[in-house]
Design a protein around this motif. Structure first.
Motif, mmCIF file in Angstrom:
data_model
loop_
_atom_site.group_PDB
_atom_site.id
_atom_site.type_symbol
_atom_site.label_atom_id
_atom_site.label_comp_id
_atom_site.label_asym_id
_atom_site.label_seq_id
_atom_site.Cartn_x
_atom_site.Cartn_y
_atom_site.Cartn_z
ATOM 1 N N ALA A 13 -20.613 37.701 -56.804
ATOM 2 C CA ALA A 13 -21.780 37.586 -55.926
ATOM 3 C C ALA A 13 -22.781 36.553 -56.431
ATOM 4 O O ALA A 13 -23.518 35.968 -55.638
ATOM 5 C CB ALA A 13 -22.455 38.952 -55.791
ATOM 6 N N ASN A 14 -22.817 36.309 -57.728
ATOM 7 C CA ASN A 14 -23.802 35.379 -58.289
ATOM 8 C C ASN A 14 -23.356 33.926 -58.158
ATOM 9 O O ASN A 14 -24.141 33.059 -57.785
ATOM 10 C CB ASN A 14 -24.063 35.718 -59.762
ATOM 11 C CG ASN A 14 -24.678 37.091 -59.929
ATOM 12 O OD1 ASN A 14 -25.496 37.518 -59.117
ATOM 13 N ND2 ASN A 14 -24.280 37.798 -60.978
ATOM 14 N N THR A 15 -22.093 33.654 -58.473
ATOM 15 C CA THR A 15 -21.596 32.275 -58.473
ATOM 16 C C THR A 15 -20.791 31.920 -57.231
ATOM 17 O O THR A 15 -20.459 30.751 -57.032
ATOM 18 C CB THR A 15 -20.718 32.036 -59.708
ATOM 19 O OG1 THR A 15 -19.578 32.929 -59.669
ATOM 20 C CG2 THR A 15 -21.503 32.303 -60.982
ATOM 21 N N GLN A 16 -20.461 32.919 -56.407
ATOM 22 C CA GLN A 16 -19.646 32.696 -55.205
ATOM 23 C C GLN A 16 -18.324 32.016 -55.561
ATOM 24 O O GLN A 16 -17.874 31.080 -54.901
ATOM 25 C CB GLN A 16 -20.412 31.869 -54.177
ATOM 26 C CG GLN A 16 -21.573 32.616 -53.532
ATOM 27 C CD GLN A 16 -21.107 33.850 -52.749
ATOM 28 O OE1 GLN A 16 -20.414 33.720 -51.753
ATOM 29 N NE2 GLN A 16 -21.500 35.015 -53.210
ATOM 30 N N THR A 17 -17.723 32.484 -56.636
ATOM 31 C CA THR A 17 -16.418 31.980 -57.058
ATOM 32 C C THR A 17 -15.445 33.149 -57.170
ATOM 33 O O THR A 17 -15.841 34.308 -57.260
ATOM 34 C CB THR A 17 -16.506 31.270 -58.425
ATOM 35 O OG1 THR A 17 -17.041 32.184 -59.401
ATOM 36 C CG2 THR A 17 -17.379 30.033 -58.338
ATOM 37 N N ILE A 18 -14.179 32.802 -57.165
ATOM 38 C CA ILE A 18 -13.128 33.805 -57.314
ATOM 39 C C ILE A 18 -12.364 33.505 -58.597
ATOM 40 O O ILE A 18 -12.170 32.332 -58.954
ATOM 41 C CB ILE A 18 -12.187 33.803 -56.090
ATOM 42 C CG1 ILE A 18 -11.212 34.985 -56.165
ATOM 43 C CG2 ILE A 18 -11.440 32.492 -55.957
ATOM 44 C CD1 ILE A 18 -10.432 35.194 -54.884
ATOM 45 N N THR A 19 -11.973 34.548 -59.288
ATOM 46 C CA THR A 19 -11.316 34.387 -60.586
ATOM 47 C C THR A 19 -9.804 34.393 -60.424
ATOM 48 O O THR A 19 -9.242 35.259 -59.756
ATOM 49 C CB THR A 19 -11.730 35.515 -61.540
ATOM 50 O OG1 THR A 19 -13.146 35.530 -61.651
ATOM 51 C CG2 THR A 19 -11.120 35.301 -62.920
#
Length: 380
Positions: free
Chosen positions: A268-274
């Motif tokens: 939610a903070n970086t709008q990235t997926i791991t």
């Protein structure tokens, strides 16, 4: 005499004036020099739309895919084994990593086993008289009972009467008490769950180990994973099993990995997926920093050019009849140095490198390598 001198001076001035006037008239009639036209030499390229693979750069540190943090569930003195409990020590699967002195607890286990044996032996006469049909199986169980081995499972009880009788004599509760003690006895030895190497050792032989104390870390050095963060826009494109090119920081070694897992949630903070990249190589070590290039998408009928060739208004320079012109293009992906464009017709001549001060209408000529340069490049 004075008049003669003045007359001579006057004549000289008149003659000088006439000569100066003629010179001015002659200079006025000369044609003005024409400034030469400046033609800039440019590097060009001919557009040929192809399928462009979108490659995302990422980086991260390697961690072992199989990792075990060793904790003690019992208390006692750490006893040495065949191998020293030191970082870098390798163990095969099934070997003892840590052995804690269990002599006191072992005695408690043997005492509980003996009590269970005595309890079963005490009910044998009653079984012979009241339950002759089950006497044989309990007699067999008692004869196979070995105090030096793990307690065997109690015989299966086929009737409620037998169950009530055995349970009422405390046999079942004694049995599970023994199994509980045996289970705890097994925790005095920590066995290697896989072949690997010890990376951290926090205790040494002779140390008093306490319940809940961390003892070290054990990893499998053959397979590693690298965690990378990818933009959420590629969440539905990134596929498990995709091959990934990996390099070290010095660009001296390259490896091939694959996407092993993709996280189902977005940060939610970086709008990235791991995503997790699995890689195996004998030269790799845990903690190494690697750079990855992930092939996440293929764009058809597109070209890739340097980002500085794209103008602010999403236009690019083209060469038409030795003049610069601009046409509109549709950027679909940006990287650090490149941009992928669509809607540029095949055969269009575009700039390959930027031209300082370029403008629409500038006179240019394509760069043509000299014959000597072509020969030297051929020799190389």
């Amino acid at each position: 005499m004075r008049n003669i001198i003045l007359s001579i001076i006057g004549v000289v001035l008149i003659i000088g004036s006439i000569l100066f006037a003629k010179k001015l008239i002659a200079n006025k009639n000369k044609p003005r020099p024409v400034a030469p036209k400046v033609v800039k030499t440019v590097f060009i390229d001919t557009v040929q739309n192809t399928t462009i693979s979108i490659v995302l750069p990422a980086n991260g540190n390697l961690t072992a895919k199989q990792r075990v943090e060793l904790y003690s569930e019992v208390q006692g003195i750490f006893r040495g084994s065949n191998k020293l409990f030191k970082p870098g020590q390798s163990y095969r699967r099934g070997e003892v990593l840590i052995k804690v002195d269990a002599s006191e607890h072992y005695a408690s286990v043997q005492s509980a086993k003996s009590n269970l044996y005595n309890d079963i032996a005490a009910i044998m006469p009653d079984l012979r008289l009241d339950f002759p049909e089950v006497f044989s199986k309990w007699d067999t169980y008692l004869k196979s009972f070995d105090l030096s081995k793990s307690t065997p499972e109690l015989p299966k009880m086929n009737s409620d009467k037998e169950n009530y009788f055995i349970t009422g004599r405390g046999i079942v509760s004694s049995y599970y008490n023994v199994k509980n003690l045996e289970q705890r006895l097994s925790k005095y030895s920590i066995i290697a769950p896989f072949s690997g190497v010890l990376t951290e050792a926090l205790v040494t032989e002779g140390t008093l180990i306490r319940n809940g104390q961390k003892l070290g870390e054990f990893i499998n050095p053959n397979v590693y994973e690298m965690e990378v963060a990818i933009s959420k826009s590629f969440a539905n494109i990134l596929k498990v099993g995709e091959s990934v090119d990996l390099t070290n920081l010095d660009k001296t070694e390259s490896y091939i990995g694959k996407v092993s897992r993709v996280n189902g949630s977005i940060d939610a903070n970086t709008q990235t997926i791991t995503a997790f990249i699995e890689v195996a190589h004998e030269n790799l070590k845990e903690g190494m920093y690697l750079e990855a290039n992930l092939n996440v998408k293929a764009i058809e009928n597109a070209i890739e050019i340097d980002r500085n060739l794209l103008l602010d208004d999403q236009q690019i320079f083209v060469v038409k009849d030795s003049l610069l012109d601009v046409i509109s293009a549709k950027p679909v992906h940006f990287s650090d140095t490149k941009v992928v464009l669509k809607d540029v017709p095949n055969g269009t001549i575009i700039l390959k490198k930027t031209v300082p001060g370029a403008y629409a209408g500038m006179l240019v000529k394509p760069f043509e390598p000299k014959a000597n340069d072509a020969k030297s490049s051929t020799k190389q």
